[in-house]
Structures are given as C-alpha cells and as structure tokens.
Scaffold this active site. Structure first.
Site, PDB file in Angstrom:
ATOM      1  N   ASP A 300      36.295  37.554  59.770  1.00 50.18           N
ATOM      2  CA  ASP A 300      36.163  36.493  60.767  1.00 50.18           C
ATOM      3  C   ASP A 300      36.969  36.919  61.985  1.00 50.18           C
ATOM      4  OD1 ASP A 300      35.493  34.045  61.953  1.00 50.18           O
ATOM      5  OD2 ASP A 300      37.008  32.900  60.864  1.00 50.18           O
ATOM      6  N   HIS A 301      36.863  36.149  63.050  1.00 53.23           N
ATOM      7  CA  HIS A 301      37.752  36.284  64.204  1.00 53.23           C
ATOM      8  C   HIS A 301      38.687  35.081  64.246  1.00 53.23           C
ATOM      9  CE1 HIS A 301      34.387  38.798  66.238  1.00 53.23           C
ATOM     10  NE2 HIS A 301      35.286  39.597  65.685  1.00 53.23           N
ATOM     11  N   TYR A 474      35.050  30.796  64.389  1.00 53.52           N
ATOM     12  CA  TYR A 474      33.777  30.452  63.733  1.00 53.52           C
ATOM     13  C   TYR A 474      32.828  31.650  63.677  1.00 53.52           C
ATOM     14  CZ  TYR A 474      35.511  25.684  64.374  1.00 53.52           C
ATOM     15  OH  TYR A 474      36.289  24.544  64.360  1.00 53.52           O
ATOM     16  N   HIS A 475      33.361  32.805  63.263  1.00 58.29           N
ATOM     17  CA  HIS A 475      32.545  34.012  63.157  1.00 58.29           C
ATOM     18  C   HIS A 475      32.626  34.641  61.762  1.00 58.29           C
ATOM     19  CE1 HIS A 475      33.190  34.490  67.792  1.00 58.29           C
ATOM     20  NE2 HIS A 475      32.288  33.578  67.500  1.00 58.29           N
ATOM     21  N   PRO A 476      32.413  33.877  60.686  1.00 58.87           N
ATOM     22  CA  PRO A 476      32.446  34.485  59.349  1.00 58.87           C
ATOM     23  C   PRO A 476      31.286  35.456  59.181  1.00 58.87           C
ATOM     24  CG  PRO A 476      31.601  32.246  59.206  1.00 58.87           C
ATOM     25  CD  PRO A 476      32.063  32.443  60.625  1.00 58.87           C
TER      26      PRO A 476
END
Length: 560
Positions: A300-301, A474-476
């Site tokens: 993620d980020h 919100y980058h899984p």
C-alpha cells in the site's frame, strides 16, 4: 439454490478492472458475460459519488465503501487503520480521489525484468493507457483521444495556490514537469483527473459500462456477494454467490475472471480452496490447490498531511461552510462547473528523496484546504496542505480469511513501517516538505504550521508523529502477484492465469508484483485493457516508440 444460465465468462467484481473486461469482451457479439457486483448501482443523481468535490462523502458511510479495518498495526502504535474499498458499479473508481496518475515508466520496466513478465514494459503498456483514455486537450504520443475514460486537465484560472505550490517545489531545486503522465513523471506539475467535460466523476461504470449495458450478451447482477468459485478438479467451472442471503450459482463455459481487488480477490480465492494449505485446513475449507502466495506480498501507500495556515483568503475554507454549499452544488448540477466540478487535487509531484533511488520514491498531492481525506477534522481558518508519502515501501503484509462466511471481513495486516527504509523516507519527506513551504513562491501564503507543528524537529519526534498520524492513501495491491511458475509466491502468470489451475484468471490491482509509483486506478484500467486483448485472442497493440525520462544518476535536486 437458484441456478442461472451458462455464460462464456463470469466476471466477479464490477470495479476498475471488471467493467473494462465486461465492456471489451462483449464487443464480440457471440460471447456471453455475467458480471457480478456485491454493491448496488452507481446512482447518477447521488452527488456523493458523482460530484468530484464530494469525494470524502462515500468514505464516510458503507453504501459505497466496504470500510475494512486492518488488524492492529504493530509499527503504528497498534492502530486499527482504515482500508476503504469501493462497493457498487465502478468499484473503487466510484469512490476514489479521481487522480489520474499512471505510475512511472520504470515501474513497468521493473516488472518486465522479472521472469515471465517480459511483455509488461512501459512501452508495451503505454498503448493500453492511451486506448483507455480521452483527454480533454487531445491525444499525443502519451495520451489517448477516443477511450471510454474521460480525463480533465487543470485549467487557467483555477486556485492560485496550485501554481504557487508547483513553483515552490521548483524553487527548492526539484524538476518541473508539464505532464505527470507524459515524458517525465519526476518533478512538480499539474495533475489530471478522471472527470467528464460536464464535471461528473468518470468512473468505469460511467465510462465503460454505459457502452456495454445495452448489449444483449451482457448480464449484470448487483447485490451479488460472491461466496466462492466452483471447481471441477483443477478447473474453475462457475461461481456461487449470495443475493438477499440466498445462494445462487452460474456456470462458466470458458473462464471465471476474478476482479475483486487487492482485498476481496485473495479472500474469495481462499474461501474457494485456493491459497496457503495450512490456513485453509485450519478453517475447514476443502483444499483445491495449495498456492502460498494468495494473500501474501500485500502493499500500500502510506501518507502524511502537512498543514499550514494561509495568510491570503484564497483557500477553499469558505466552501466547507454549509451556507455556501447550495450555490456550489447548483453551479455543479446545472452547469458542471465551479468548485464542485474538481477533486481539488490539481497539482502534485514526484521526487527522489535520495540518490539511492533510480526513480521517484515520494509523491505529493497539493490541496488548497486543510482537511483529512475522509472529510474529518477540517481546519476552519484559511489553510492548505500537502499530502506526501513513500511509493515503494519494502514492508509487506498479508490477507487471511477468518471463516467460510463471505459476509465476514478478512484479517488484513499491512505491516506498515516495518522496515528501516520506511522511516528514512518519512523523515526526509517531512523535512523536504517544510523546505518547499519555506520557498519565496509560498511566502505570501504560508502562515503557521498547523500540523505536525514547528516544534517537531528530531527524528524521534517525527517518528512518533508518523506512528500516530500517517494514514493509508487507499492503494492496496500486490496480494496475488504476477510471476513465473517457478516462483513459489507467484499466484498468476503474465496473462493473469492462476498457476496450477484452469479456467481462472485474476485481473485487478492484486496481480501487480510491486506497487506502482502513484495512484492505482489508471494502472488497473490499463492492465484490464491489456489482458482483455489476451483473453479475446487478439494481437497485442503495437509497442509504443515514445521516449521517456530516466534519471540515470542525475542529481536529486539542483543546488544553488
């Protein structure tokens, strides 16, 4: 048990990838497709999902958001952190921040250096980015002019803070770029957004699915919660789902295409008997195929907000006042213009914090108001903020199902900040951001540092702030990674086919082997466009010959 008809393909998940596949596969009139979506329709009159400036609203409820929570994160003060994912036609493209960012060219060249992924170079992927896109100022070597996804560029006359923030980044010694998705990602510049010419969110439901809905060979079932994939031996032959808590099933003549995203796809596989054998046996799930990489390699980020008071009354703070919102809403509704028609992320940048990185490792989003991404904790005074986060953390997490029940959320652990590199990057990010805020271009605007606050200076103080306040971007991704069959942790091959099984592909952000340098919606759409051609047996689009920037040891920043 209600049994539906047979279909050539069953697609699980009508999100950023699933809608692309549904649209492209049904271009062939003799191919039938069933598209299953756990959420509901993307109601076009619901401003929460359709107005770009309202992007925080869908994250606050559960109509459009799965609202997952992580397990206590051990390196983040044991916080249970948000992991929002889109629910409804459009998936996460229905609730995301609408930043149209593709990642760095080197991300894809890096993928292609891995065994079995040789045709994922940037120049192989670029034609599919172009195929997906209609950019409002027209096509060029990097951008498309007739794709389903509408992309809007920032225009003259937008908030003056955007230009000032870009100029400050350049004054701090970093490059300027006119297109974060063009020849050179590295630097500061304007940021494109997935918004239509009429100021509406351009989700994949609006862009792609609207093209496909009239076709008789596409069947869409909403409120269909996938229970499991059905197998005959090692071949996927159908899907069972719940609708109003009643089990229903359909069979797939050709393939099941899993497009649930980085959180849902691993749990669907595990419930279906595909995953780490020990985990599945512990839950009394019949083992179809042992694949230890299912749910592993999760990435993620993470990002921080640095917030400053604004000395000039030019921020968007007045737009947060209830008495100003009817006029903003009316202008958006009837004219498709004004504050409501923008996600307000109209500038940003990518930089290297250290020469050890061959391509940018930090991302910036600029926002002319101080507020949390989900709309909480707005600062009432005129203020603005920069979001900054690291791009390719070496930390790795995992997803495990907790039971056979598809209604139960999985156990999610990202292991955020578990590597020393993470801490070095975030310390550098905060210090670099402060340098940018101190540049002459922002002098007329920058007031007091609201958060973290100027008293925070030492490594230990910064680390404590990160532990308590860093949030997901919100980058899984990467939880069913692509790779060669010889890699025991690879789940799919370079064409999305699940290793050791037949009739089953995964097409979504979970198959990324490493997270890209930027937001995930555009890359996920590109991957679905590329794999749609593979599934249809079409010749791949010709490789691009466009040049692209490589730092090749260039200094991270200019020194005076």
């Amino acid at each position: 048990m209600s049994t539906h008809n047979e279909y050539d393909y069953i697609i699980i998940g009508a999100g950023s990838a699933g809608n692309v596949l549904a649209t492209r596969l049904t271009e062939d009139a003799d191919v039938s497709v069933l598209l299953l979506e756990a959420g509901g329709p993307d109601y076009r009159l619901d401003f929460r999902t359709q107005m770009p400036a309202a992007l925080a609203f869908p994250l606050q409820g559960k109509r459009y958001n799965w609202a997952y929570k992580t397990d206590p994160e051990p390196f983040m003060n044991n916080r249970r952190m948000d992991c929002g994912r889109g629910k409804g036609l459009g998936g996460s493209s229905l609730i995301n921040g609408m930043c149209y960012i593709r990642g760095n060219a080197m991300d894809y060249d890096n993928w292609a250096s891995m065994p079995g992924l040789e045709d994922w170079t940037y120049l192989d992927c670029l034609p599919y980015f172009r195929k997906a896109e209609t950019r409002d100022i027209g096509p060029n070597d990097y951008h498309g002019g007739d794709g389903p996804l509408r992309v809007t560029t920032p225009k003259a006359g937008n908030n003056e803070l955007f230009a000032a923030m870009v100029e400050a980044g350049v004054q701090a010694g970093y490059p300027r770029t006119d297109d974060l998705n063009g020849y050179q990602q590295e630097g500061f510049g304007p940021m494109d957004r997935t918004v239509t010419p009429k100021g509406r969110r351009s989700s994949t439901a609006r862009g792609y699915l609207d093209l496909a809905k009239p076709r008789p060979n596409l069947t869409i079932v909403t409120h269909a919660l996938t229970d499991r994939i059905l197998f005959s031996g090692k071949r996927a032959v159908g899907v069972q789902w719940l609708r109003n808590d009643q089990p229903q099933r359909a069979t797939a003549r050709r393939e099941v295409l899993l497009c649930g995203g980085a959180i849902a796809s691993p749990q669907i596989l595990q419930r279906s008997g595909v995953g780490p054998a020990d985990l599945l046996r512990s839950l009394d799930i019949d083992l179809v195929h042992h694949l230890p990489g299912v749910g592993a390699n999760l990435q993620d980020h993470l990002e921080m907000y640095l917030q400053y008071e604004c000395k000039k009354p030019v921020s968007l703070a007045p737009a947060l006042k209830l008495y100003n919102q009817p006029a903003i809403g009316a202008e958006w509704l009837f004219l498709g213009t004004g504050i409501g028609a923008s996600n307000q992320f109209e500038a940003g940048g990518f930089i290297r914090s250290d020469a050890e990185f061959d391509w940018p490792n930090l991302q910036y989003h600029f926002l002319p108001v101080a507020i949390n991404y989900n709309g909480s904790n707005p600062i009432k005074a005129h203020s603005f903020q920069m979001h900054v986060g690291s791009m390719r953390s070496p930390s790795r997490g995992r997803i495990h199902v907790r039971s056979k029940d598809p209604r139960e959320h999985p156990s999610i652990l990202f292991n955020y900040m578990s590597h020393e590199q993470d801490w070095r990057e975030f310390r550098a990010a905060i210090r670099i951001t402060r340098e940018i805020f101190a540049q002459p271009a922002l002098a007329p605007y920058s007031g007091r540092e609201i958060s973290p606050g100027s008293a925070l200076q030492t490594d230990a103080q910064i680390d404590a702030f990160v532990r308590e306040h860093a949030e997901t971007a919100y980058h899984p991704s990467c939880s069913n990674k692509m790779g060669h069959a010889d890699d025991p942790m690879a789940v799919v091959d370079g064409q999305g086919r699940v290793h050791g099984l037949e009739g089953l592909r995964i097409v979504d952000a979970s198959i990324m082997p490493q997270v890209v340098t930027g937001n995930l919606n555009a890359p996920t759409i590109m991957m679905a466009e590329k794999l749609a051609d593979v599934i249809r047996g079409r010749t791949p689009l010709a490789r691009s010959t466009a040049p692209y920037y490589k730092a090749n040891g260039a200094p991270v920043r200019k020194q005076d």
